[in-house]
Design a protein around this motif. Structure first.
Motif, PDB file in Angstrom:
ATOM      1  N   PRO A  44      26.367  13.361   5.205  1.00  0.00           N
ATOM      2  CA  PRO A  44      25.187  12.489   5.110  1.00  0.00           C
ATOM      3  C   PRO A  44      25.509  11.110   4.568  1.00  0.00           C
ATOM      4  O   PRO A  44      24.912  10.117   5.002  1.00  0.00           O
ATOM      5  CB  PRO A  44      24.267  13.267   4.152  1.00  0.00           C
ATOM      6  N   ALA A  45      26.465  11.034   3.616  1.00  0.00           N
ATOM      7  CA  ALA A  45      26.831   9.722   3.071  1.00  0.00           C
ATOM      8  C   ALA A  45      27.478   8.856   4.139  1.00  0.00           C
ATOM      9  O   ALA A  45      27.150   7.661   4.288  1.00  0.00           O
ATOM     10  CB  ALA A  45      27.776   9.903   1.886  1.00  0.00           C
ATOM     11  N   ILE A  46      28.386   9.443   4.911  1.00  0.00           N
ATOM     12  CA  ILE A  46      29.027   8.691   6.000  1.00  0.00           C
ATOM     13  C   ILE A  46      28.000   8.290   7.056  1.00  0.00           C
ATOM     14  O   ILE A  46      28.028   7.166   7.583  1.00  0.00           O
ATOM     15  CB  ILE A  46      30.155   9.530   6.615  1.00  0.00           C
ATOM     16  N   ALA A  47      27.077   9.199   7.371  1.00  0.00           N
ATOM     17  CA  ALA A  47      26.038   8.891   8.353  1.00  0.00           C
ATOM     18  C   ALA A  47      25.157   7.735   7.879  1.00  0.00           C
ATOM     19  O   ALA A  47      24.765   6.873   8.677  1.00  0.00           O
ATOM     20  CB  ALA A  47      25.188  10.133   8.620  1.00  0.00           C
ATOM     21  N   SER A  48      24.855   7.683   6.590  1.00  0.00           N
ATOM     22  CA  SER A  48      24.045   6.583   6.046  1.00  0.00           C
ATOM     23  C   SER A  48      24.767   5.250   6.191  1.00  0.00           C
ATOM     24  O   SER A  48      24.163   4.231   6.543  1.00  0.00           O
ATOM     25  CB  SER A  48      23.718   6.846   4.576  1.00  0.00           C
ATOM     26  N   VAL A  49      26.067   5.250   5.900  1.00  0.00           N
ATOM     27  CA  VAL A  49      26.841   4.015   6.044  1.00  0.00           C
ATOM     28  C   VAL A  49      26.842   3.552   7.496  1.00  0.00           C
ATOM     29  O   VAL A  49      26.649   2.364   7.792  1.00  0.00           O
ATOM     30  CB  VAL A  49      28.278   4.228   5.529  1.00  0.00           C
ATOM     31  N   PHE A  54      22.796  -0.204  12.267  1.00  0.00           N
ATOM     32  CA  PHE A  54      22.043  -0.030  13.501  1.00  0.00           C
ATOM     33  C   PHE A  54      20.548  -0.170  13.232  1.00  0.00           C
ATOM     34  O   PHE A  54      20.078   0.012  12.109  1.00  0.00           O
ATOM     35  CB  PHE A  54      22.320   1.345  14.118  1.00  0.00           C
ATOM     36  N   ASP A  55      19.821  -0.492  14.285  1.00  0.00           N
ATOM     37  CA  ASP A  55      18.355  -0.533  14.255  1.00  0.00           C
ATOM     38  C   ASP A  55      17.848   0.723  14.953  1.00  0.00           C
ATOM     39  O   ASP A  55      17.892   0.825  16.187  1.00  0.00           O
ATOM     40  CB  ASP A  55      17.840  -1.788  14.965  1.00  0.00           C
ATOM     41  N   TRP A  56      17.377   1.692  14.167  1.00  0.00           N
ATOM     42  CA  TRP A  56      16.952   2.988  14.707  1.00  0.00           C
ATOM     43  C   TRP A  56      15.706   3.437  13.967  1.00  0.00           C
ATOM     44  O   TRP A  56      15.664   3.400  12.729  1.00  0.00           O
ATOM     45  CB  TRP A  56      18.080   4.010  14.561  1.00  0.00           C
ATOM     46  N   ASP A  57      14.688   3.852  14.711  1.00  0.00           N
ATOM     47  CA  ASP A  57      13.432   4.264  14.087  1.00  0.00           C
ATOM     48  C   ASP A  57      13.344   5.767  13.850  1.00  0.00           C
ATOM     49  O   ASP A  57      12.345   6.270  13.327  1.00  0.00           O
ATOM     50  CB  ASP A  57      12.241   3.818  14.934  1.00  0.00           C
ATOM     51  N   GLY A  58      14.368   6.522  14.252  1.00  0.00           N
ATOM     52  CA  GLY A  58      14.376   7.956  14.019  1.00  0.00           C
ATOM     53  C   GLY A  58      13.739   8.768  15.126  1.00  0.00           C
ATOM     54  O   GLY A  58      13.799  10.003  15.091  1.00  0.00           O
ATOM     55  N   PHE A  59      13.119   8.117  16.107  1.00  0.00           N
ATOM     56  CA  PHE A  59      12.447   8.829  17.199  1.00  0.00           C
ATOM     57  C   PHE A  59      13.209   8.716  18.522  1.00  0.00           C
ATOM     58  O   PHE A  59      13.375   9.699  19.227  1.00  0.00           O
ATOM     59  CB  PHE A  59      11.018   8.299  17.379  1.00  0.00           C
ATOM     60  N   GLU A  60      13.648   7.522  18.831  1.00  0.00           N
ATOM     61  CA  GLU A  60      14.392   7.348  20.068  1.00  0.00           C
ATOM     62  C   GLU A  60      15.770   8.002  19.950  1.00  0.00           C
ATOM     63  O   GLU A  60      16.251   8.243  18.836  1.00  0.00           O
ATOM     64  CB  GLU A  60      14.541   5.862  20.385  1.00  0.00           C
ATOM     65  N   THR A 260      13.487   4.745  -4.795  1.00  0.00           N
ATOM     66  CA  THR A 260      12.166   4.826  -4.173  1.00  0.00           C
ATOM     67  C   THR A 260      12.078   3.928  -2.944  1.00  0.00           C
ATOM     68  O   THR A 260      11.402   4.266  -1.967  1.00  0.00           O
ATOM     69  CB  THR A 260      11.067   4.444  -5.177  1.00  0.00           C
ATOM     70  N   GLU A 261      12.769   2.787  -2.973  1.00  0.00           N
ATOM     71  CA  GLU A 261      12.771   1.910  -1.808  1.00  0.00           C
ATOM     72  C   GLU A 261      13.529   2.533  -0.645  1.00  0.00           C
ATOM     73  O   GLU A 261      13.165   2.353   0.517  1.00  0.00           O
ATOM     74  CB  GLU A 261      13.374   0.544  -2.172  1.00  0.00           C
ATOM     75  N   VAL A 262      14.593   3.259  -0.952  1.00  0.00           N
ATOM     76  CA  VAL A 262      15.319   3.977   0.103  1.00  0.00           C
ATOM     77  C   VAL A 262      14.395   4.992   0.768  1.00  0.00           C
ATOM     78  O   VAL A 262      14.294   5.076   1.995  1.00  0.00           O
ATOM     79  CB  VAL A 262      16.566   4.673  -0.474  1.00  0.00           C
ATOM     80  N   THR A 263      13.696   5.774  -0.046  1.00  0.00           N
ATOM     81  CA  THR A 263      12.795   6.799   0.492  1.00  0.00           C
ATOM     82  C   THR A 263      11.651   6.172   1.272  1.00  0.00           C
ATOM     83  O   THR A 263      11.274   6.661   2.348  1.00  0.00           O
ATOM     84  CB  THR A 263      12.238   7.652  -0.651  1.00  0.00           C
ATOM     85  N   ARG A 264      11.095   5.095   0.772  1.00  0.00           N
ATOM     86  CA  ARG A 264       9.956   4.460   1.441  1.00  0.00           C
ATOM     87  C   ARG A 264      10.341   3.944   2.826  1.00  0.00           C
ATOM     88  O   ARG A 264       9.542   4.018   3.765  1.00  0.00           O
ATOM     89  CB  ARG A 264       9.428   3.301   0.587  1.00  0.00           C
ATOM     90  N   ASN A 265      11.558   3.446   2.975  1.00  0.00           N
ATOM     91  CA  ASN A 265      11.969   2.886   4.259  1.00  0.00           C
ATOM     92  C   ASN A 265      12.471   3.938   5.231  1.00  0.00           C
ATOM     93  O   ASN A 265      12.416   3.725   6.445  1.00  0.00           O
ATOM     94  CB  ASN A 265      13.064   1.834   4.042  1.00  0.00           C
ATOM     95  N   ILE A 266      12.948   5.069   4.729  1.00  0.00           N
ATOM     96  CA  ILE A 266      13.489   6.089   5.623  1.00  0.00           C
ATOM     97  C   ILE A 266      12.431   7.097   6.047  1.00  0.00           C
ATOM     98  O   ILE A 266      12.283   7.411   7.227  1.00  0.00           O
ATOM     99  CB  ILE A 266      14.690   6.804   4.970  1.00  0.00           C
ATOM    100  N   VAL A 267      11.665   7.611   5.085  1.00  0.00           N
ATOM    101  CA  VAL A 267      10.678   8.650   5.416  1.00  0.00           C
ATOM    102  C   VAL A 267       9.250   8.179   5.228  1.00  0.00           C
ATOM    103  O   VAL A 267       8.321   8.952   5.428  1.00  0.00           O
ATOM    104  CB  VAL A 267      10.925   9.919   4.557  1.00  0.00           C
ATOM    105  N   GLY A 274      17.603   2.271   9.460  1.00  0.00           N
ATOM    106  CA  GLY A 274      18.775   1.434   9.271  1.00  0.00           C
ATOM    107  C   GLY A 274      18.715   0.648   7.981  1.00  0.00           C
ATOM    108  O   GLY A 274      19.690   0.587   7.223  1.00  0.00           O
ATOM    109  N   PHE A 275      17.546   0.066   7.703  1.00  0.00           N
ATOM    110  CA  PHE A 275      17.391  -0.716   6.473  1.00  0.00           C
ATOM    111  C   PHE A 275      17.464   0.186   5.243  1.00  0.00           C
ATOM    112  O   PHE A 275      18.111  -0.150   4.255  1.00  0.00           O
ATOM    113  CB  PHE A 275      16.056  -1.458   6.505  1.00  0.00           C
ATOM    114  N   GLY A 276      16.795   1.343   5.303  1.00  0.00           N
ATOM    115  CA  GLY A 276      16.880   2.279   4.190  1.00  0.00           C
ATOM    116  C   GLY A 276      18.295   2.771   3.968  1.00  0.00           C
ATOM    117  O   GLY A 276      18.732   2.968   2.823  1.00  0.00           O
ATOM    118  N   SER A 277      19.045   2.973   5.042  1.00  0.00           N
ATOM    119  CA  SER A 277      20.441   3.392   4.919  1.00  0.00           C
ATOM    120  C   SER A 277      21.283   2.295   4.273  1.00  0.00           C
ATOM    121  O   SER A 277      22.225   2.581   3.524  1.00  0.00           O
ATOM    122  CB  SER A 277      21.004   3.750   6.292  1.00  0.00           C
ATOM    123  N   ALA A 278      20.950   1.043   4.542  1.00  0.00           N
ATOM    124  CA  ALA A 278      21.664  -0.063   3.907  1.00  0.00           C
ATOM    125  C   ALA A 278      21.425  -0.057   2.396  1.00  0.00           C
ATOM    126  O   ALA A 278      22.354  -0.252   1.598  1.00  0.00           O
ATOM    127  CB  ALA A 278      21.222  -1.392   4.514  1.00  0.00           C
TER     128      ALA A 278
END
Length: 303
Positions: A44-49, A54-60, A260-267, A274-278
């Motif tokens: 998961p850590a490598i996947a976050s990096v 990338f710009d990905w919304d989690g659906f496409e 909390t900002e990571v969580t807000r942007n990812i879920v 992508g931004f939350g992963s950054a």
């Protein structure tokens, strides 16, 4: 037949030769925890990096994600309004843990180590919050900080919204988390104090040193490994503080933190993975700096 003969262990050339079954057991004991750690932590850590570029919304489909380079990192430090307040709040969190919670934990450990009356009761009472999750601690302290039915407002005769008012909610959260942190630090230092050679205290007493000087000049330096562990753990816990703040108000209105900002942007509603992963990668880099420092100190001590 002895265990040695049943497992077919025998001395050979000054070493211990293991049977095939023993080798398989050792391999499995090393391989299974490694695979679990890789699946739950490293992958998961490598996947976050990777996703942070990338710009990905989690659906496409992931294959259709558009590469954006370092765009999210630039946006985080220049445009995103909650980034620097979150850094500021994390720093305040860290300072309070070091300046308030850690000294209180050390003080409690020293008092309990003196083995006065009822020390077992005090040790249990102080350690009890450590067994609770931070989310549950947030609910417990809500009974204290509630605006209408809270104990603190009833005692002071006020109607302050401790969790909702941005002037107070960060400090209310710090009081709640310090309640737990004191017990955790106390346990670590109490274990360290039990391992200190009593002859050191006796030698300091013969030299006429007071108990305070004995602790700071003799005992505290001896517990260097404990000091390093508390330093690193406190820093990492302060950086990834999340549960308590999310329970209070989801990290808004003066309680923004990096986690909390990571969580807000990812879920959350934004779904900017992508931004939350950054943001998560930034946390990972900062944490890794202190982990590397800790490993260097430990390895140096071993040598």
């Amino acid at each position: 037949m002895s265990k040695v003969s049943t497992t077919r262990r025998r001395r050979h050339g000054g070493g211990l030769k293991l049977s095939g079954r023993d080798r398989l057991t050792l391999v499995l004991m090393m391989l299974i925890p490694t695979l679990v750690a890789a699946a739950l932590v490293w992958l998961p850590a490598i996947a976050s990096v990777v996703l942070s570029f990338f710009d990905w919304d989690g659906f496409e489909p992931l294959a259709e994600a558009k590469p954006v380079g370092a765009r999210w990192y630039k946006e985080a430090v220049t445009i995103y309004p909650a980034f620097w307040p979150a850094i500021h709040h994390n720093l305040i969190w860290l300072v309070v843990m070091f300046v308030v919670a850690t000294p209180l934990g050390i003080f409690c450990a020293v008092l309990i180590d003196r083995e006065a009356r009822h020390t077992k009761f005090y040790q249990t009472a102080l350690y009890l919050p450590v067994m609770l999750s931070m989310a549950l601690i947030g609910f417990v302290w809500q009974l204290m900080f509630s605006r209408d039915q809270g104990f603190i407002n009833a005692f002071l005769g006020t109607t302050i919204d401790w969790y909702g008012n941005s002037r107070y909610n960060l400090w209310a959260a710090l009081i709640a988390t310090s309640w737990r942190q004191v017990g955790y630090v106390m346990l670590l230092y109490l274990a360290g104090l039990k391992g200190v050679d009593p002859s050191l205290k006796e030698a300091a007493a013969i030299d006429g040193a007071s108990e305070v000087k004995t602790f700071f000049h003799v005992i505290f330096p001896v517990m260097f490994p404990i000091n390093v562990v508390v330093l690193v753990v406190t820093f990492i816990d302060s950086l990834r503080a999340f549960d308590l703040v999310w329970v209070i108000n989801r990290g808004v209105n003066g309680l923004e933190l990096l986690a909390t900002e990571v969580t807000r942007n990812i879920v959350g509603e934004a779904q900017r993975i992508g931004f939350g992963s950054a943001l998560a990668t930034i946390m990972l880099v900062i944490s890794s700096v202190f982990i590397v420092i800790y490993l260097r100190i430990v390895l140096k001590e071993d040598r």
